[in-house]
Every structure is written in C-alpha cells, then in structure tokens.
Write a protein that holds these residues in place. Sequence first.
Motif, mmCIF file in Angstrom:
data_model
loop_
_atom_site.group_PDB
_atom_site.id
_atom_site.type_symbol
_atom_site.label_atom_id
_atom_site.label_comp_id
_atom_site.label_asym_id
_atom_site.label_seq_id
_atom_site.Cartn_x
_atom_site.Cartn_y
_atom_site.Cartn_z
ATOM 1 N N ALA B 44 0.900 -1.221 0.011
ATOM 2 C CA ALA B 44 0.023 0.184 -0.221
ATOM 3 C C ALA B 44 1.146 1.119 0.018
ATOM 4 O O ALA B 44 0.352 2.266 -1.244
ATOM 5 C CB ALA B 44 -1.185 -0.050 1.169
ATOM 6 N N SER B 45 1.865 0.940 0.921
ATOM 7 C CA SER B 45 2.883 1.981 0.943
ATOM 8 C C SER B 45 4.078 2.055 1.564
ATOM 9 O O SER B 45 4.138 1.164 1.550
ATOM 10 C CB SER B 45 2.227 3.553 1.407
ATOM 11 O OG SER B 45 2.690 2.945 2.838
ATOM 12 N N LYS B 46 4.999 3.140 1.772
ATOM 13 C CA LYS B 46 6.008 3.022 1.944
ATOM 14 C C LYS B 46 6.191 2.681 3.490
ATOM 15 O O LYS B 46 6.601 1.927 3.815
ATOM 16 C CB LYS B 46 7.338 3.479 1.589
ATOM 17 C CG LYS B 46 9.075 3.593 1.663
ATOM 18 C CD LYS B 46 10.381 4.600 1.273
ATOM 19 C CE LYS B 46 9.720 5.469 1.924
ATOM 20 N NZ LYS B 46 10.860 6.674 1.474
ATOM 21 N N GLU B 47 5.194 3.172 3.898
ATOM 22 C CA GLU B 47 5.378 3.199 5.425
ATOM 23 C C GLU B 47 4.514 1.941 5.329
ATOM 24 O O GLU B 47 4.874 0.963 7.191
ATOM 25 C CB GLU B 47 4.451 5.048 6.220
ATOM 26 C CG GLU B 47 4.540 4.169 7.680
ATOM 27 C CD GLU B 47 4.015 5.260 8.363
ATOM 28 O OE1 GLU B 47 2.576 6.036 8.411
ATOM 29 O OE2 GLU B 47 3.604 5.401 9.136
ATOM 30 N N ASP B 48 3.957 1.171 4.902
ATOM 31 C CA ASP B 48 2.799 0.689 5.569
ATOM 32 C C ASP B 48 4.466 -0.942 5.799
ATOM 33 O O ASP B 48 4.346 -1.968 6.330
ATOM 34 C CB ASP B 48 2.011 -0.588 4.544
ATOM 35 C CG ASP B 48 0.939 0.585 4.998
ATOM 36 O OD1 ASP B 48 1.080 0.992 5.651
ATOM 37 O OD2 ASP B 48 -0.408 0.734 4.289
ATOM 38 N N LEU B 49 5.024 -1.066 4.250
ATOM 39 C CA LEU B 49 6.016 -1.928 4.651
ATOM 40 C C LEU B 49 7.444 -1.753 5.505
ATOM 41 O O LEU B 49 7.370 -2.788 6.170
ATOM 42 C CB LEU B 49 7.410 -1.430 3.045
ATOM 43 C CG LEU B 49 7.587 -2.658 2.700
ATOM 44 C CD1 LEU B 49 7.241 -4.098 1.864
ATOM 45 C CD2 LEU B 49 8.230 -1.587 0.680
ATOM 46 N N LEU B 50 7.392 -0.515 5.674
ATOM 47 C CA LEU B 50 8.635 -0.155 6.966
ATOM 48 C C LEU B 50 7.996 -0.745 8.320
ATOM 49 O O LEU B 50 8.343 -1.617 8.941
ATOM 50 C CB LEU B 50 9.117 1.402 7.522
ATOM 51 C CG LEU B 50 9.449 1.163 8.497
ATOM 52 C CD1 LEU B 50 10.867 0.879 8.443
ATOM 53 C CD2 LEU B 50 9.706 3.059 8.633
ATOM 54 N N PHE B 51 6.260 -0.570 8.305
ATOM 55 C CA PHE B 51 5.870 -1.380 9.230
ATOM 56 C C PHE B 51 6.088 -3.356 9.297
ATOM 57 O O PHE B 51 5.720 -3.072 10.418
ATOM 58 C CB PHE B 51 4.606 -0.987 9.414
ATOM 59 C CG PHE B 51 3.811 -1.359 10.494
ATOM 60 C CD1 PHE B 51 3.856 -1.480 11.780
ATOM 61 C CD2 PHE B 51 2.266 -2.592 10.432
ATOM 62 C CE1 PHE B 51 3.097 -2.341 13.044
ATOM 63 C CE2 PHE B 51 1.958 -3.062 11.365
ATOM 64 C CZ PHE B 51 2.033 -3.365 12.265
ATOM 65 N N GLU B 52 5.444 -3.159 8.129
ATOM 66 C CA GLU B 52 5.468 -4.958 8.386
ATOM 67 C C GLU B 52 6.672 -5.763 8.543
ATOM 68 O O GLU B 52 6.734 -6.426 9.238
ATOM 69 C CB GLU B 52 5.352 -5.028 6.755
ATOM 70 C CG GLU B 52 4.376 -6.717 6.420
ATOM 71 C CD GLU B 52 3.883 -6.938 5.700
ATOM 72 O OE1 GLU B 52 3.115 -8.311 4.647
ATOM 73 O OE2 GLU B 52 3.173 -6.262 4.353
ATOM 74 N N ILE B 53 7.936 -4.971 7.537
ATOM 75 C CA ILE B 53 8.687 -5.264 8.027
ATOM 76 C C ILE B 53 10.175 -5.028 9.829
ATOM 77 O O ILE B 53 10.008 -6.550 10.399
ATOM 78 C CB ILE B 53 10.377 -4.632 7.473
ATOM 79 C CG1 ILE B 53 10.221 -4.341 5.795
ATOM 80 C CG2 ILE B 53 11.893 -4.496 8.201
ATOM 81 C CD1 ILE B 53 11.010 -3.508 4.867
ATOM 82 N N VAL B 54 9.344 -4.408 10.209
ATOM 83 C CA VAL B 54 9.664 -4.199 11.969
ATOM 84 C C VAL B 54 8.641 -5.097 12.773
ATOM 85 O O VAL B 54 9.338 -5.407 13.960
ATOM 86 C CB VAL B 54 9.873 -2.503 12.554
ATOM 87 C CG1 VAL B 54 9.373 -2.425 13.571
ATOM 88 C CG2 VAL B 54 10.115 -2.009 11.859
ATOM 89 N N ASN B 55 7.554 -4.990 11.862
ATOM 90 C CA ASN B 55 6.736 -6.177 12.852
ATOM 91 C C ASN B 55 7.186 -7.414 13.096
ATOM 92 O O ASN B 55 6.833 -8.057 13.398
ATOM 93 C CB ASN B 55 4.654 -6.161 12.346
ATOM 94 C CG ASN B 55 4.206 -5.956 13.582
ATOM 95 O OD1 ASN B 55 4.214 -6.039 14.423
ATOM 96 N ND2 ASN B 55 3.155 -6.970 12.807
ATOM 97 N N LYS B 56 7.786 -8.267 12.040
ATOM 98 C CA LYS B 56 8.228 -8.710 11.233
ATOM 99 C C LYS B 56 9.388 -9.808 12.475
ATOM 100 O O LYS B 56 9.747 -10.440 12.980
ATOM 101 C CB LYS B 56 8.393 -8.965 10.363
ATOM 102 C CG LYS B 56 7.793 -10.194 9.015
ATOM 103 C CD LYS B 56 7.779 -10.125 7.911
ATOM 104 C CE LYS B 56 6.926 -10.585 6.915
ATOM 105 N NZ LYS B 56 6.816 -12.207 7.206
ATOM 106 N N ALA B 57 10.147 -8.541 12.675
ATOM 107 C CA ALA B 57 11.644 -8.321 13.440
ATOM 108 C C ALA B 57 10.784 -8.700 15.049
ATOM 109 O O ALA B 57 11.553 -9.545 15.815
ATOM 110 C CB ALA B 57 12.716 -7.232 13.714
ATOM 111 N N ALA B 58 9.574 -7.487 15.471
ATOM 112 C CA ALA B 58 9.332 -8.206 16.510
ATOM 113 C C ALA B 58 8.256 -9.318 16.629
ATOM 114 O O ALA B 58 9.110 -10.356 17.968
ATOM 115 C CB ALA B 58 8.441 -7.040 16.432
ATOM 116 N N ASP B 59 7.999 -10.053 15.861
ATOM 117 C CA ASP B 59 7.515 -11.343 15.478
ATOM 118 C C ASP B 59 8.489 -12.264 16.298
ATOM 119 O O ASP B 59 8.470 -13.519 17.010
ATOM 120 C CB ASP B 59 7.136 -11.925 14.109
ATOM 121 C CG ASP B 59 5.868 -11.636 14.039
ATOM 122 O OD1 ASP B 59 5.078 -10.878 14.642
ATOM 123 O OD2 ASP B 59 5.568 -11.327 12.692
ATOM 124 N N ALA B 60 10.190 -12.383 15.266
ATOM 125 C CA ALA B 60 11.066 -13.384 15.609
ATOM 126 C C ALA B 60 11.399 -13.113 16.811
ATOM 127 O O ALA B 60 11.820 -13.738 17.826
ATOM 128 C CB ALA B 60 11.706 -12.934 14.804
#
Lengths: 199, 199
Positions: B44-60
């Motif tokens: 959807a947007s560059k910021e959504d992409l950033l959120f998804e990456i950061v959130n996947k790291a939080a998952d890990a």
Amino acid sequence: MSRRNEILDRAGELFSTRGFHATSMRDLAEAVGLQGGSLYAHIASKEDLLFEIVNKAADAFLRQAELVPRDLEPEARLRALVRGHLEVIVRELPRAKVFFDEWRFLSQDYQRRIKERRDAYEAYFRETIATGIAQGLFPQQDARLASLFVLSALNWVYQWYHPDGPLGLEALSEQYANLILAALRNARPEPIAAPGSGS
Amino acid sequence: MSRRNEILDRAGELFSTRGFHATSMRDLAEAVGLQGGSLYAHIASKEDLLFEIVNKAADAFLRQAELVPRDLEPEARLRALVRGHLEVIVRELPRAKVFFDEWRFLSQDYQRRIKERRDAYEAYFRETIATGIAQGLFPQQDARLASLFVLSALNWVYQWYHPDGPLGLEALSEQYANLILAALRNARPEPIAAPGSGS
C-alpha cells in the motif's frame, strides 16, 4: 551563543528527532529564523553540518577519555571511562543521538574520519580491559569481545535515558560501573558438565 | 519465495543500508525488477512496508522468548533469552537493523503498536531478572535498570556483528551470557570507605 552554534544546536535537535534525511534546509532555516538562502552564509551544506555535529560528539567522548589519569588502576580507570561516556550521553543527548544514529549517512570520506576517532576511543576501553586481564584482575577472556560488550551496554543508553527521569547521572554511572566490573571480574567460561563424570 | 516476501527482503536490505527516508519506491521497484507503479499491486505504501518489516522482527524476537520454557531456573532462562535474542540479530541482520534504526520513522499509531510489543518482550527479561533477585540468586538491585543494562548490551550487537567474522552465534551467545550472568550475580553497590574508619 553565536549564530553558528545556534544553527548546530537546532540542527542536532532536528536530526535527532526527524532524522538527517527527513530534515530539509528549509526546516532548519525556519527553526533558526533565517531565510533558506541566508543559511548558506553560515554553513556549506547539510552534510557538512552533520559532520560537524558528529565530530563534536566524537570530541566530547574523546575528551572524557583523555581526562582519565593514565596511572589509575584498571578498575578505577574503567569506572571513570564509564562515567565519562554516560556524562556525554546524559548532557548532550541530541548530539549523542545524531552521533549514533545518523553518522552512517555521512559520505565515505567523512565516515572514515569519524571511524578513526571511534576506533581511538574504543581503544581506551579495550586497552584498560586488556591491562586488567594481564594483571589477573579479570579472568582470562577475549579483551575485544569484552570491550564490545561494555561499549554496547553503554552506547544503547541514549535510546532509553530520559533526562527528566528518576535516574541521575551519578546513580546511573555507579550502577552501570558496578554491573560492568562485576561482569569482567567474574565471567568465566562455564565448565560443561560431562555426563557421568565424577569431577 | 513469493513476490511479496521478495519485496519485503529487498526493502529490508535497502532500508538497513540507506535508511528509510533515503530509499525511494523507485529504488525498491528497481531492486525487485518491477515498474514503480506495479509495486503498488503488492504494497500500500512505503510506510506500510516499514511497519511490516519492523513487525516481523518483533515477531521473531517474541517467538524466541516464548520458546523459552517457563519452568527453567532464572539463570538458565536468561541464558536462553540471550541466545534467542542474538539468534534473531545474527540470522536476520538487515531486518534487525531496520527494527532498531528505522522504527522511529513510523507514524504514531504504528509506533504505539510496536512499542507494546517491545514492552512485552522486555518484560521477559525484567521478570526473569526479578525472579532471580527474589530467589537470592542476584543480589538486591534494581530489576528495571539491570534489564535495561542487559538489553542494551544485547541490542547494540547489530551494530558491530559481522556474519562473516570469526565469532559464531554459539560462541557469541555463550560469552555474552557468561558476562551477563557474572554481572547480575556479583553486582553490589560499592561500599564507600569512610576516611579513618577501621572497617
């Protein structure tokens, strides 16, 4: 404060909160009450400004390390190095943030100059720890990894320290130094218990 | 790998080296071999992409902490938490870099969601240390400051760790855990020697 120092301080605050790339020269001009164009009478470029801020932070860290008397025992020396490092972070938080977060946006040449100063600074810690190992104060361990551990614990403080919080510089420094010295004095490889061995 | 995961991985690499703000959607489209416009079919947007990456790291990070058995003794539990934290950094270095360096560029709402997860993660460390203090394994100290110290030492590893360097995950984890446990077991406030007191 001179106009130039005022620009450096405002730029440090803007870079530390918004980030270097997201801060425009226009933002900065507004923050110091100048027209965009007049800013260039004081500074050559946004990158030069970043270098100057990062370099002033490097000055501050190195100055603290140089102040620690060479003839102190390793433990007292390390305690003073810890205190000096935390003092720079606590007293110059925006500049320290820019130093840690934004230096990677410098050009290669500027980065190399800062890297040399960081290496010189890290050597104070590594050599003090190595002396402690050589004197038998700290059990045999990897001085390089131990100094990375110590500097890691110290560096990250800029991420969570609040100047208005309950923890002052003195209490923080003392508790941090206690933890660090306890780690260095007592860290030994864990003996791995061999199953069935009686020893 | 799905196209979406490929975009996430490339974006993680670009954000971790150039920074979020200095990476354009055009850079990203080029890196994955798409036209700029077609990228929006995937994100959807560059910021959504950033959120998804950061959130996947939080998952890990959270997944590692959840894997540590609840019934372990505090020292073994802390050793496992240290190992899990370093495993995420070592194995997912670009994502970890983005997690630590770029999350502050998320919008307030996204930042709050990540902050909640960071707090939940930090609680694993703080509660384990608090249990160790309560059981007398670690001398009386401030569990919050001790956990900040431990997480500071751990977090900064992403700044200096080189996957191709001599230090593997196992050796790093063991030496780090030894230093951390030595610190927690032995840190006591220094008694200040009163001048002239015989004790």
